[in-house]
Structure formats: C-alpha cells, structure tokens
Scaffold this active site. Structure first.
Site, mmCIF file in Angstrom:
data_model
loop_
_atom_site.group_PDB
_atom_site.id
_atom_site.type_symbol
_atom_site.label_atom_id
_atom_site.label_comp_id
_atom_site.label_asym_id
_atom_site.label_seq_id
_atom_site.Cartn_x
_atom_site.Cartn_y
_atom_site.Cartn_z
ATOM 1 N N ARG A 137 -5.583 3.667 -1.180
ATOM 2 C CA ARG A 137 -6.747 3.650 -0.243
ATOM 3 C C ARG A 137 -8.154 3.057 -0.731
ATOM 4 O O ARG A 137 -9.051 2.702 0.132
ATOM 5 C CB ARG A 137 -7.284 5.163 0.136
ATOM 6 N N VAL A 187 -7.129 4.595 10.567
ATOM 7 C CA VAL A 187 -5.918 4.810 9.898
ATOM 8 C C VAL A 187 -6.295 5.258 8.387
ATOM 9 O O VAL A 187 -7.416 5.250 7.982
ATOM 10 C CB VAL A 187 -5.053 3.717 9.874
ATOM 11 N N GLU A 188 -5.260 5.937 7.445
ATOM 12 C CA GLU A 188 -5.397 6.346 6.338
ATOM 13 C C GLU A 188 -6.614 7.631 6.211
ATOM 14 O O GLU A 188 -7.203 7.175 5.273
ATOM 15 C CB GLU A 188 -5.581 5.261 5.059
ATOM 16 N N GLY A 189 -6.551 8.328 7.195
ATOM 17 C CA GLY A 189 -7.603 9.388 7.340
ATOM 18 C C GLY A 189 -8.842 8.861 7.838
ATOM 19 O O GLY A 189 -9.545 8.075 7.538
ATOM 20 N N SER A 210 0.807 -1.156 -0.138
ATOM 21 C CA SER A 210 -0.274 -0.078 -0.033
ATOM 22 C C SER A 210 0.999 1.269 0.053
ATOM 23 O O SER A 210 1.888 1.445 -0.542
ATOM 24 C CB SER A 210 -0.787 -0.232 1.162
#
Length: 820
Positions: free
Chosen positions: A380, A502-504, A212
């Site tokens: 994402r 996570v990731e925003g 990722s």
C-alpha cells in the site's frame, strides 16, 4: 521566599518528568536533594515544609518502586478491571493489528522523536540497472501512449503497448531474477509506476497491479517452492496475466464478511479423486480480470464433513485458479471513470480446485487474511502513493507553465495573488508528498513493513493528488473543462476517485485505521497491556501488566509535562540536530509530538474500549499523526537534497502547513473532548500561550508560486521522475511553449517599453515588424517572439468537433477535429 522555594520544588519535579529520569534514579535524586537541603538549613533559611516536601515525594516514589506492594494495592485490581472492559477483537481485526512492523511512527508516538536517528536513514537511490530501465523501456513505453487515443478512441492500451509490457518484464518487477523477474527494489517499483502515471493512468494501473497485492506478491512470501517455480517465471514473462479477487457485492471495506466459500470435499482432478475445495464466488472491481489467465481468489473455507479435522470454519484462504478452469466466469468489463484499464467481475459456482492450488498448500488454509494484511502493509506504500505523487508533480509542472504562458490584463496569470495561492499549494503539497513517498520506500527496502505509515501514504498522497489536480483545474479555468486531445488534465481529474477508493477507502483509512491501528501498534505500552489482560490470568501476565502499566503512567506524565514546558518556552528546550533556518521546525515538531502523545493517551484512558466507535475523534487524531509523519519526511528530504537554499520556500510552506494542520486536529479533539471540563484543562497544557501555527505567510506563498513560473533547479527537483514530453502532443506543447515564452520575455518587454503595447498571439506580427524595423529588437529576437506566440496559441487552444462526430449521448466517437 515561599513562592521561590515552591517554584524550585515544582520545577525540580517537572524536570524529572520532562527528561524521563527512571524511577530509581529519580528517587535517588530526590533523596539527595532532601539531604542537601536538610544540611543547608544550617547556613540558609530554608523552610521546613520545603525539606519535608522532598522527603514526602521521595517516600511516595519509593513506594511505587516496590513492585510486590504496588501489584497488591493497584495493578492487580486494575488487571481484573481491564479484563472486563477490554473490547473483544475479531480474528480479522487481530490479524490486521499484527500485520507489518512499526518504524518512525513509534518515534512520533513517543513524544520525544530521535531526530538524529531519522537523519541517519539512507537517502533514496536507484542502482544502475534500475535507472537504465527507467531511462530505456519505461521512457519508450511512455512514448507509445496517447491519453486521448487510449481513453476515448480505443478504450484500451494499444496492442503494441501490451506486447511491450510483456516482453520487457513490466509484470515482473517484484519477482526475483532467479525466477526470471527484474528483482527491483521498492524504490524502483515506485519510480516506474510514477513515471508511467505521469503519462497515462491506464498503463500505470496495468503495470502496478501485478506488482502489488496479488498472486506474485503472495507467492513470493507464502507459496510453496513448487508453486514459485511454476508460476513466477510465467508471471515475469507475461505468459500469465494475473488478477486478484477480494471485493464482493456484500463485502467492500469489510472484506472479512465476504460470502464467498470453499467447501472441503473430494472431487475428480486429472483423472483421479483428490482432496480439494468446491468454491463459489461473486467478485467485482477486479483489475485485469477481463484479460487475466491466472485468478487469485480469497474465500472462506468450511469443512462440514471434518475431512481436515474437527474445526468446521477454517477462515479466509487464498488460492490460484487458472481462468480456463471449467466454471470460471471472466471477461466482462467495468468502465472506471477517467481511465480504461481492464477491470471487471468474476464469478464461479461450485468450481472444484485441488488443494495444491491453495497458495502455500493445504497448511495455509485459514491464513489468507494474515497473508493479505502482511502484503498490504508494504504494497500500500508503493503503487497508489506513486500515482498520487505523479499527479502532484505533473500539476506543478504543467500548471506553473500554463500560469506563465497564459496572460490576462497584460500580466501572466501566475503573478496574480489569487492564483499564487493554488500554485503554492500545488508546489508545497507535492514537495511534501514526494518526501513521504521516498522516506517510506527507504523503510521498505530496509526490510520494514510499516503498516501504519503505508496507510498514511495511501491516504494522504491520494488525497494530496486530488487537492493538487483540483487546484490545477481552477488555474486552468475553461482550458481544463473542455475534453479533447488538447486537454491534459481532464482524465486525471475524472480518475481521482479511483485511487481514493481502492486498497481501503480513504474515509475508512482515516477514521479507523491510521490512528486506531497506530495507537495500538506504535504506542510503547498499550499493546503490552492488551496482550497481558487478554491472555491467561496468571502471575506472569500480571507482572507484565504491572510493568507496562506503571511505565505507561510515567509516559503520560512525561508527555504532559513536556507539552506544557515546550508550550511555555516556544519549544526552545528541545535541541535540534541541525543548524540553520530550518532547525526551528525540529523543535516545533518535538512539541507537537509530545502534545499528540499526551492527548492520545488522555482520550484512550477516558474512553477505553468505546474509542473504537469514536471515528470522528479517531480521524482528527489521525490527521495529527499524518502531518507529524509528513513533516518529518519533509525535513529528511531537505537534508537528503543537501539543504539547497533555493528550496527553503517549499520547505517552509510544507512545514507551516503541516504544523497548522496538526494544531487544528488537536484543537478539534479538545473541542470534542469526552469530558468537556477536562478538555479545557488539556487545552491549557497543550496550548498554554494560545495557538502558534498560523500557516504559510503570503511571502512564502509568493516565493513558492514564483518557483513554478520559471525554469530553475528547485522546479527540476520538484518534478523529477515524471515523463516530460518533447513531442507535438498536449503536454509537449506546454513544455515547449513555456521554454519559448521565457526565452522571448526580454524581447517582448523591450517591445512593450518602446511601443507601449503588450505582445499577444493576435498582434505579434505587426508589433514584431515595427520593433525590428526601429531597432528595438534583433531579427533573432523577433523570430523567438514569433515562435513563442505561435506556441502560446497552440496551448491556449481547446478542442471542438463537428456535429456528425457526436452520438445522441454527446460523446465524440471518431477522430477529433483537433485544437482550434
């Protein structure tokens, strides 16, 4: 007659707007109608005001068609006003907006989606090599994993699993074959993560992170050829274990405010004095950091001595630092809830790195944020959504099975109306989530980087997983809340907040990113207007602004008219690209798309730059956009699957639920409209005949629940792609018991009819003996009942532990006593 002619005039104008007839053609049509009605007055009694009305509209529109005149009177004045009120975007905001591409989201913002275009996109598929990897190494890795042993006994993956992951290239799925990687498609990457997630979240996260947002992804797109040749083969083979450090104590969601710095300077490297960076950082929550050999790092570069030029603050930069470099602190662990994947902090103070360690070399200094946003726009949509869908599929598989196995009041609990509701939510959501996952992956493999759709997938599929697991826990009751080797839900339930965060963070993603970014990127005219007024105020910019502005005005009017007419006609004016019972959903979504596009413009026009700070309104508009996309994906999935009639309950539940949520979101915006009086007007336009989407019916709810309670092709399609255990473990016992219970059901019903008692695992021996002796069932059927009841007992069982296995904190610390 006056009313009739007035209706004709209004209808003709509305139809021109509804069908978006270009301005010049509209003028020609109105001029022709003016001439025709003028001539027809000799034969019919046509009021003069009626003929003159067409003439006035013709002349008025003709005035707007004269661009120099409209620029002089209107657009040049608005151009100056827009320049004053347009909010200034920060560099990180600008780069985030520019990241990625637009895809089906642009169609949804158009108010007139081209459904035939959606249906032309290819169906998801894996090639032979990818399928073999899923059926071979991924299946074998799943067999190595036991949730209780990983999370509670060892708090790590077994050494055999780590070794297997490295040897079989799991860390190199995105790395091309020429560099020694597997070179898999986005669809294959997702399929691997989803299958691993269905077995063990720790293993899934361990594999997903290197594939990722991280060193591999950044090197592929931005690394120098020398960096690629050196690192990519080592990453693919597992010789290097990567991590990427972005988050710091002061910079979480606002990653652009990171305090970590790299000062341009000269220092010693390899026995020579070279130009480089003196880097200091303090990062946390970094997955794989405790075991990483290669640290990807984001920091801000400053050049106080002007060694690279006159500019002092050069911006966010990404570099690769071997963790053996003196000054790198790494190794401590955080302990995420519900999972034990390697995660921890990393720090460094005045660590000197040469310029060649900057990803992409010195020329990429200051481009780090753009690099990260571009990578995130695609990545994402893969890892966390795949994990979310795996949770939904396993919830459907295991909860449906448990609800059939578990009997209360002499009835399987899945047949209770109150239990049918959560079962239907699990099934319908999972069907819809998987549809969105696969449709977005098709876009990625076609070369798109749909940033807004990726954000939708990350948000909605992780939220959907949370809702599915919560419903699964409710159905399981006490079974779900007792920890032990026999509990297959607890760790998934505990780990839910990880993917949400996570990731925003999902709160931020919904309230600020999805609609905030989508309104600018996917809108056909807004970004053009913004670019025109934020650049040089020259004649070319004014012409661009003029064209975009008047196109935008026509766009708003068209969507307003479309919303009204489709609301009045029940969406019957829209052609559907298919026939059948699901054709109505294309029409209803077209209506909601027009309403969404109209309301988006209405809110943006009224609030202007202030909309940036109206997060609750933005969140509601995001909810509408989310379900417009989810519903579109659901329709596409139904077509991809060949329109199986058995799947209609799943389709209907998903569509009715999404339409209700779109309606609720738009209604929420109307109730909180910036100008309340106008809100009432907007409601009359968007919902002229009231609310029309009440949600799934009880009949649909029951039909979806029943699909989960039996073995059938719809259930197989719904749960396809997860690991289905046939071993004597927690999930394997459920799968075996489910099959046996269904096989034994006719014999058990025969016993009940003949002997008047319901078979259970406490009384089955006596009832089976009596039924066999009296000829009610055969010996073969008797054995099937015995096996089913023994299997049922093992599934219903929960774990208990002797006192000596507990610490003062109350946690098991040694081998469990097993189910009882």
């Amino acid at each position: 007659m006056t009313a009739l002619f007035l209706a004709i005039l209004i209808l003709s104008l509305l139809l021109l707007a509804y069908y978006r007839i270009p301005l010049l053609i509209s003028i020609a049509i109105l001029a022709g109608l003016t001439f025709a009605f003028t001539e027809l007055r000799h034969f019919f009694e046509i009021p003069g005001w009626f003929r003159w009305s067409y003439g006035i509209w013709t002349v008025s529109l003709a005035g707007f068609a004269v661009k120099p005149l409209r620029r002089l009177l209107i657009s040049n004045r608005l151009f100056s006003l827009y320049r004053k009120v347009m909010p200034k975007l920060s560099p990180t905001e600008s780069e985030a907006l520019e990241a990625g591409t637009v895809w089906w989201d642009a169609e949804l913002f158009s108010g007139k989606p081209r459904w035939r275009q959606l249906l032309k996109y290819p169906a998801p598929s894996l090639d032979e090599r990818e399928q073999e990897f899923l059926d071979g190494p991924v299946e074998d890795l799943c067999l190595m994993l036991d949730e209780w042993q990983v999370c509670d006994e060892h708090q790590d993956l077994p050494d055999t699993a780590w070794k297997y992951i490295r040897e079989h290239g799991f860390f190199g799925m995105i790395i091309p074959q020429k560099y020694g990687g597997l070179g898999f498609s986005a669809q294959a990457n997702s399929a691997v993560v989803m299958k691993l997630s269905s077995r063990n979240v720790t293993a899934a996260v361990t594999v997903m992170v290197p594939n990722s947002l991280g060193p591999g992804e950044l090197l592929l797109h931005y690394g120098t050829e020398e960096q690629k040749k050196h690192y990519l083969p080592r990453l693919a083979s597992g010789e290097e274990v990567p991590c990427f450090a972005l988050t710091s104590p002061l910079a979480g969601s606002d990653a652009g405010s990171m305090p970590d710095t790299g000062i341009v300077c000269r220092g010693e490297f390899g026995g020579e004095e070279v130009l480089g960076l003196r880097v200091s950082w303090d990062k946390r929550y970094i997955t794989l950091a405790p075991v990483a050999t290669l640290l990807g790092l984001a920091f801000k570069v400053r050049d106080p001595d002007g060694l690279l030029g006159d500019e002092k603050d050069l911006g966010i930069t990404c570099a690769l630092i071997p963790t053996e470099t003196p000054g790198v602190e790494i190794g401590n662990r955080h302990m995420p809830i519900g999972a034990v994947f390697m995660n921890g902090p990393t720090r460094g103070k005045d660590v000197f790195i040469p310029m060649e360690w900057v990803i992409g070399g010195q020329e990429r200094i200051g481009q780090g944020w753009r690099m990260l946003m571009q990578s995130l726009a695609a990545g994402r949509a893969i890892s966390l959504p795949s994990l979310g869908v795996a949770g939904g599929k396993m919830a459907a598989l295991l909860t449906g099975a448990y609800a059939r196995i578990r009997v209360q009041f002499d009835v399987p609990i899945g047949r209770f109306g109150g239990v049918e509701e959560p079962l239907s939510r699990i099934g319908g959501r999972t069907y819809r989530m998987d549809a969105a996952r696969t449709l977005t992956l098709v876009a990625l493999d076609a070369g798109e980087q749909p940033g807004v759709l990726s954000a939708i997938n990350k948000y909605q599929l992780t939220e959907g997983n949370r809702q599915c697991i919560n419903d699964a826990m409710d159905v399981h009751g006490g079974k779900g809340i007792i920890l032990g080797p026999n509990n297959y839900l607890a760790r998934a339930y505990q780990a839910l907040p990880i993917a949400i965060t996570v990731e925003g963070a999902n709160i931020l993603t919904r309230s600020m990113i999805i609609f905030g970014q989508g309104a600018i990127r996917a809108h056909p005219y807004l970004l053009k207007e913004m670019n025109a007024v934020t650049g040089q105020a020259n004649s070319q910019a004014r012409r661009i602004f003029d064209n975009a502005l008047f196109s935008h005005i026509g766009f708003i009017l068209s969507n307003m008219v479309r919303s009204l007419l489709l609301g009045l006609t029940g969406s019957r004016m829209v052609p559907a690209p298919v026939r059948g019972p699901h054709a109505r959903y294309y029409r209803r979504l077209s209506r909601m798309s027009a309403a969404f596009a109209f309301m988006a413009d209405a809110v943006l026009v009224l609030l202007g730059g202030k909309f940036k700070f109206k997060e609750k309104l933005s969140g509601r508009m995001a909810d509408a956009l989310i379900h417009l996309y989810m519903a579109s994906a659901t329709l596409k999935r139904f077509e991809n699957d060949g329109r199986p009639s058995a799947d209609l309950p799943l389709l209907e539940w998903s569509m009715e639920d999404s339409l209700q949520r779109i309606q609720a979101a738009l209604l929420g915006v109307i109730r909180n409209f910036p100008v309340p009086v106008l809100g009432h007007v907007v409601r009359l336009i968007v919902f002229p005949l009231g609310l029309s989407s009440p949600g799934p019916t009880d009949k649909t709810v029951k039909a979806v629940a029943r699909l989960l309670l039996s073995e059938n092709e719809s259930r197989d399609r719904l749960t396809d792609g997860v690991f289905i255990s046939d071993r004597d473990d927690a999930t394997g016992r459920v799968n075996r018991a489910f099959h046996l219970v269904l096989e034994a059901a006719p014999a058990e019903q025969a016993i009940r009819n003949a002997l008047g008692k319901t078979v259970n695992f406490e009384n089955y021996e006596g009832l089976v003996k009596r039924a066999t002796e009296s000829g009610v069932i055969t010996e073969e059927q008797a054995q099937m009942v015995r096996l089913a009841q023994r299997a049922t007992r093992s599934v219903i069982a929960v774990d208990d532990f002797p006192p000596e296995q507990f610490t003062a904190a109350g946690k098991p610390v040694s081998e469990a006593a097993g189910p009882t």
